[in-house]
Design a protein around this motif. Sequence first.
Motif, PDB file in Angstrom:
ATOM      1  N   ALA A   1     -21.082 -32.215  19.637  1.00  0.00           N
ATOM      2  CA  ALA A   1     -20.547 -32.984  18.380  1.00  0.00           C
ATOM      3  C   ALA A   1     -21.992 -33.095  17.658  1.00  0.00           C
ATOM      4  O   ALA A   1     -22.994 -33.618  18.065  1.00  0.00           O
ATOM      5  CB  ALA A   1     -20.152 -34.220  18.627  1.00  0.00           C
ATOM      6  N   GLY A   2     -21.849 -33.009  16.201  1.00  0.00           N
ATOM      7  CA  GLY A   2     -23.114 -33.187  15.240  1.00  0.00           C
ATOM      8  C   GLY A   2     -24.106 -32.153  15.317  1.00  0.00           C
ATOM      9  O   GLY A   2     -24.930 -32.084  14.621  1.00  0.00           O
ATOM     10  N   SER A   3     -23.727 -30.992  15.843  1.00  0.00           N
ATOM     11  CA  SER A   3     -24.636 -29.800  16.073  1.00  0.00           C
ATOM     12  C   SER A   3     -24.594 -29.067  14.669  1.00  0.00           C
ATOM     13  O   SER A   3     -23.609 -29.102  13.940  1.00  0.00           O
ATOM     14  CB  SER A   3     -24.355 -28.939  17.205  1.00  0.00           C
ATOM     15  OG  SER A   3     -24.653 -29.602  18.335  1.00  0.00           O
ATOM     16  N   THR A   4     -25.744 -28.134  14.707  1.00  0.00           N
ATOM     17  CA  THR A   4     -25.606 -27.046  13.465  1.00  0.00           C
ATOM     18  C   THR A   4     -25.998 -25.944  14.308  1.00  0.00           C
ATOM     19  O   THR A   4     -27.030 -25.765  14.888  1.00  0.00           O
ATOM     20  CB  THR A   4     -26.801 -27.281  12.400  1.00  0.00           C
ATOM     21  OG1 THR A   4     -26.444 -28.695  11.910  1.00  0.00           O
ATOM     22  CG2 THR A   4     -26.902 -26.457  11.430  1.00  0.00           C
ATOM     23  N   VAL A   5     -24.990 -24.737  13.884  1.00  0.00           N
ATOM     24  CA  VAL A   5     -25.383 -23.480  14.488  1.00  0.00           C
ATOM     25  C   VAL A   5     -26.006 -22.648  13.309  1.00  0.00           C
ATOM     26  O   VAL A   5     -25.497 -22.465  12.131  1.00  0.00           O
ATOM     27  CB  VAL A   5     -24.038 -22.717  14.682  1.00  0.00           C
ATOM     28  CG1 VAL A   5     -24.192 -21.309  15.162  1.00  0.00           C
ATOM     29  CG2 VAL A   5     -23.144 -23.671  15.641  1.00  0.00           C
ATOM     30  N   ASP A   6     -26.994 -22.113  13.622  1.00  0.00           N
ATOM     31  CA  ASP A   6     -27.973 -21.374  12.671  1.00  0.00           C
ATOM     32  C   ASP A   6     -28.087 -19.823  13.316  1.00  0.00           C
ATOM     33  O   ASP A   6     -27.795 -19.720  14.436  1.00  0.00           O
ATOM     34  CB  ASP A   6     -29.265 -21.812  12.500  1.00  0.00           C
ATOM     35  CG  ASP A   6     -30.143 -21.423  11.135  1.00  0.00           C
ATOM     36  OD1 ASP A   6     -29.527 -20.873  10.444  1.00  0.00           O
ATOM     37  OD2 ASP A   6     -31.415 -21.705  11.187  1.00  0.00           O
ATOM     38  N   PHE A   7     -28.462 -18.957  12.365  1.00  0.00           N
ATOM     39  CA  PHE A   7     -28.831 -17.538  12.730  1.00  0.00           C
ATOM     40  C   PHE A   7     -30.226 -17.376  12.451  1.00  0.00           C
ATOM     41  O   PHE A   7     -30.424 -17.485  11.163  1.00  0.00           O
ATOM     42  CB  PHE A   7     -27.898 -16.479  12.057  1.00  0.00           C
ATOM     43  CG  PHE A   7     -28.181 -15.168  12.640  1.00  0.00           C
ATOM     44  CD1 PHE A   7     -27.612 -14.699  13.730  1.00  0.00           C
ATOM     45  CD2 PHE A   7     -28.692 -14.315  11.578  1.00  0.00           C
ATOM     46  CE1 PHE A   7     -27.870 -13.458  14.390  1.00  0.00           C
ATOM     47  CE2 PHE A   7     -29.180 -12.994  12.316  1.00  0.00           C
ATOM     48  CZ  PHE A   7     -28.634 -12.436  13.487  1.00  0.00           C
ATOM     49  N   VAL A   8     -31.096 -16.945  13.443  1.00  0.00           N
ATOM     50  CA  VAL A   8     -32.431 -17.088  13.128  1.00  0.00           C
ATOM     51  C   VAL A   8     -32.845 -15.579  13.559  1.00  0.00           C
ATOM     52  O   VAL A   8     -32.605 -14.893  14.520  1.00  0.00           O
ATOM     53  CB  VAL A   8     -32.951 -17.932  14.042  1.00  0.00           C
ATOM     54  CG1 VAL A   8     -34.583 -17.876  14.002  1.00  0.00           C
ATOM     55  CG2 VAL A   8     -32.593 -19.226  13.735  1.00  0.00           C
ATOM     56  N   GLU A   9     -33.650 -14.984  12.635  1.00  0.00           N
ATOM     57  CA  GLU A   9     -34.218 -13.554  12.948  1.00  0.00           C
ATOM     58  C   GLU A   9     -35.699 -13.726  12.938  1.00  0.00           C
ATOM     59  O   GLU A   9     -36.362 -14.336  12.203  1.00  0.00           O
ATOM     60  CB  GLU A   9     -33.942 -12.707  11.672  1.00  0.00           C
ATOM     61  CG  GLU A   9     -32.550 -12.348  11.669  1.00  0.00           C
ATOM     62  CD  GLU A   9     -32.260 -11.400  10.806  1.00  0.00           C
ATOM     63  OE1 GLU A   9     -32.643 -10.185  11.083  1.00  0.00           O
ATOM     64  OE2 GLU A   9     -31.817 -11.716   9.478  1.00  0.00           O
ATOM     65  N   SER A  10     -36.201 -13.352  14.083  1.00  0.00           N
ATOM     66  CA  SER A  10     -37.980 -13.513  14.311  1.00  0.00           C
ATOM     67  C   SER A  10     -38.245 -12.113  15.112  1.00  0.00           C
ATOM     68  O   SER A  10     -37.647 -11.263  15.379  1.00  0.00           O
ATOM     69  CB  SER A  10     -37.932 -14.649  15.243  1.00  0.00           C
ATOM     70  OG  SER A  10     -37.576 -14.501  16.507  1.00  0.00           O
TER      71      SER A  10
END
Length: 107
Positions: free
Chosen positions: A73-82
């Motif tokens: 709950a309250g999380s954020t899902v991101d897509f990260v390229e490195s």
Amino acid sequence: METPTLTASAAARVKQIAVKQGCDPMLRLSVEGGGCSGFQYTFALGTPEDEDSSSQTDGVTLLIDPVSLDLVAGSTVDFVESLGGAAFQVENPQAAAGCGCGSSFGI
């Protein structure tokens, strides 16, 4: 309880994957026991089930089952390229511990 959300970057990546696979742009986030910190995040393209919570970002739906919702709950899902690769990552305000891989957490 605040339903997790997707960033614009994560939504764009889900759209790309869904187009390639010919399915609706819906990403399921769930939590399973395991990983180096006690719990691990899993991601899959999916379809809604009766008790799912969901949120929308740029036409993409994030689906979460009721058991997992308590842990994210309250999380954020991101897509990260490195340099190390590209992956979905969860910024979870409830996580008290995490690991270097970013796919497991403890509460």
